[in-house]
Design a protein around this motif. Structure first.
Motif, PDB file in Angstrom:
ATOM      1  N   THR A 149       3.929  -7.717   9.911  1.00 43.85           N
ATOM      2  CA  THR A 149       3.706  -8.334   8.605  1.00 43.85           C
ATOM      3  C   THR A 149       3.992  -9.825   8.585  1.00 43.85           C
ATOM      4  OG1 THR A 149       5.962  -7.732   7.953  1.00 43.85           O
ATOM      5  CG2 THR A 149       4.197  -6.184   7.403  1.00 43.85           C
ATOM      6  N   ARG A 170       1.060 -11.932   9.631  1.00 38.07           N
ATOM      7  CA  ARG A 170      -0.213 -11.692   8.955  1.00 38.07           C
ATOM      8  C   ARG A 170      -0.371 -12.655   7.786  1.00 38.07           C
ATOM      9  NH1 ARG A 170       0.198  -6.335   7.316  1.00 38.07           N
ATOM     10  NH2 ARG A 170      -0.415  -5.718   9.420  1.00 38.07           N
ATOM     11  N   LEU A 205      -4.164 -12.013   2.591  1.00 34.30           N
ATOM     12  CA  LEU A 205      -5.502 -11.438   2.696  1.00 34.30           C
ATOM     13  C   LEU A 205      -6.528 -12.246   1.904  1.00 34.30           C
ATOM     14  CD1 LEU A 205      -7.424  -9.220   3.598  1.00 34.30           C
ATOM     15  CD2 LEU A 205      -6.675  -7.843   1.641  1.00 34.30           C
ATOM     16  N   TYR A 208      -6.736  -8.099  12.009  1.00 33.39           N
ATOM     17  CA  TYR A 208      -5.907  -8.541  10.882  1.00 33.39           C
ATOM     18  C   TYR A 208      -4.852  -7.493  10.538  1.00 33.39           C
ATOM     19  CZ  TYR A 208      -4.565 -10.019   6.198  1.00 33.39           C
ATOM     20  OH  TYR A 208      -3.826 -10.402   5.097  1.00 33.39           O
ATOM     21  N   TRP A 209      -5.236  -6.227  10.527  1.00 33.98           N
ATOM     22  CA  TRP A 209      -4.302  -5.166  10.126  1.00 33.98           C
ATOM     23  C   TRP A 209      -3.412  -4.718  11.266  1.00 33.98           C
ATOM     24  CZ3 TRP A 209      -3.284  -4.748   5.324  1.00 33.98           C
ATOM     25  CH2 TRP A 209      -4.272  -4.970   4.356  1.00 33.98           C
ATOM     26  N   ARG A 210      -3.916  -4.742  12.507  1.00 25.92           N
ATOM     27  CA  ARG A 210      -3.151  -4.153  13.596  1.00 25.92           C
ATOM     28  C   ARG A 210      -2.553  -5.165  14.565  1.00 25.92           C
ATOM     29  NH1 ARG A 210      -4.204   1.231  14.396  1.00 25.92           N
ATOM     30  NH2 ARG A 210      -2.430   1.050  15.816  1.00 25.92           N
TER      31      ARG A 210
END
Length: 288
Positions: free
Chosen positions: A14, A17, A20, A104-106
């Motif tokens: 996190t 990242r 979004l 982006y998510w992983r």
């Protein structure tokens, strides 16, 4: 789609990242710049065909394989050439967007690295489209190649290149189809640890055969974008992260490291034992 993969580097899920909404706006903005940039490079028909003749002659001078050899393989089967046209028309953008979304998510750090590489590569490609307009081999009569999209379908281009309002058909060099495919393949190999991860390189390999076999690009278009990618890879390195190490304990008075407690504090290390008296320990100043 990406099952069985593990991160190449241990990285936070996190903290690395980015927001979004910001990333969505950035990606949409880059796409708009890409589309308008290609439109800005439209026209220059005479220059584009002149450059096409020069590229074709250069390829023959340095003995690159004839693009017609790849097209002949596809033209042996109408289903095969239709599949190649479909791959060219439908895989390019969705594959890149899915790649970025998964990273982006992983794999947030890999996402940031890949997004920067793609942005730099696309910007450099648009600049080259402006200074070196190039007609694709399907439009150059000297090549003798078939415009497979127009003959067999499907195609993303209008029948009249000079008036095509949807795409700039004179922006063949460098090939962003191949450049983005290489980034997707390399990015997934780097970001995963599956034993099958090298199969992702089939995407750029198939893309190369498709763009050449459908006569949308010369070999030189792929060589130039590969050179641009090499520069981008060298300039923009993937950040390395490793496992978090526990802090070293403070040394005790006698130089030995003190044991650490579960909360990271240092336990008190007792000094040398004082001699006992009949009533207990001797006072600090008592010596025998």
């Amino acid at each position: 789609m990406f099952a069985g993969s593990r991160p190449a580097d241990r990285e936070p899920d996190t903290t690395a990242r980015p927001p979004l909404v910001r990333e969505l706006l950035l990606v949409v903005g880059l796409f708009v710049v890409y589309k308008f940039g290609r439109q800005a490079a439209n026209g220059h028909v005479d220059e584009a065909f002149h450059n096409a003749g020069r590229v074709w002659d250069l390829e023959r001078a340095v003995h690159l394989p004839d693009e017609g050899l790849v097209q002949d393989l596809l033209l042996h089967n109408e289903t095969l050439i239709h599949a190649a046209n479909t791959y060219y028309a439908t895989v390019h953008f969705p594959a890149t967007l899915l790649f970025l979304a998964w990273l982006y998510w992983r794999r947030p750090l890999h996402y940031l690295w890949s997004r920067r590489i793609l942005a730099v590569l696309t910007g450099a490609a648009l600049a080259l489209h402006l200074v070196f307009p190039l007609a694709p081999p399907r439009l150059l009569a000297a090549t003798g190649l078939v415009d497979t999209g127009q003959v067999y379908g499907p195609t993303v281009y209008g029948a009249t290149p000079s008036t095509d309002s949807m795409a700039n058909q004179f922006a063949a060099m460098p090939s962003l189809h191949f450049g983005w495919a290489v980034m997707v393949g390399v990015g997934l190999v780097v970001a995963t640890r599956s034993r099958w991860r090298w199969l992702w390189l089939l995407h750029p390999a198939i893309t190369l055969l498709v763009i050449v076999g459908t006569a949308n690009h010369y070999w030189m278009d792929s060589l130039v974008v590969a050179a641009l990618l090499s520069v981008a890879f060298a300039a923009l390195r993937l950040p390395r992260t490793g496992p978090v190490r526990a802090p070293l304990p403070w040394p005790s008075a006698n130089g030995a490291p003190a044991p650490a407690t579960p909360y990271g504090t240092t336990a008190r290390v007792p000094g040398p034992s004082a001699p006992r008296t009949s009533t207990g320990y001797a006072s600090a100043g008592t010596r025998r």
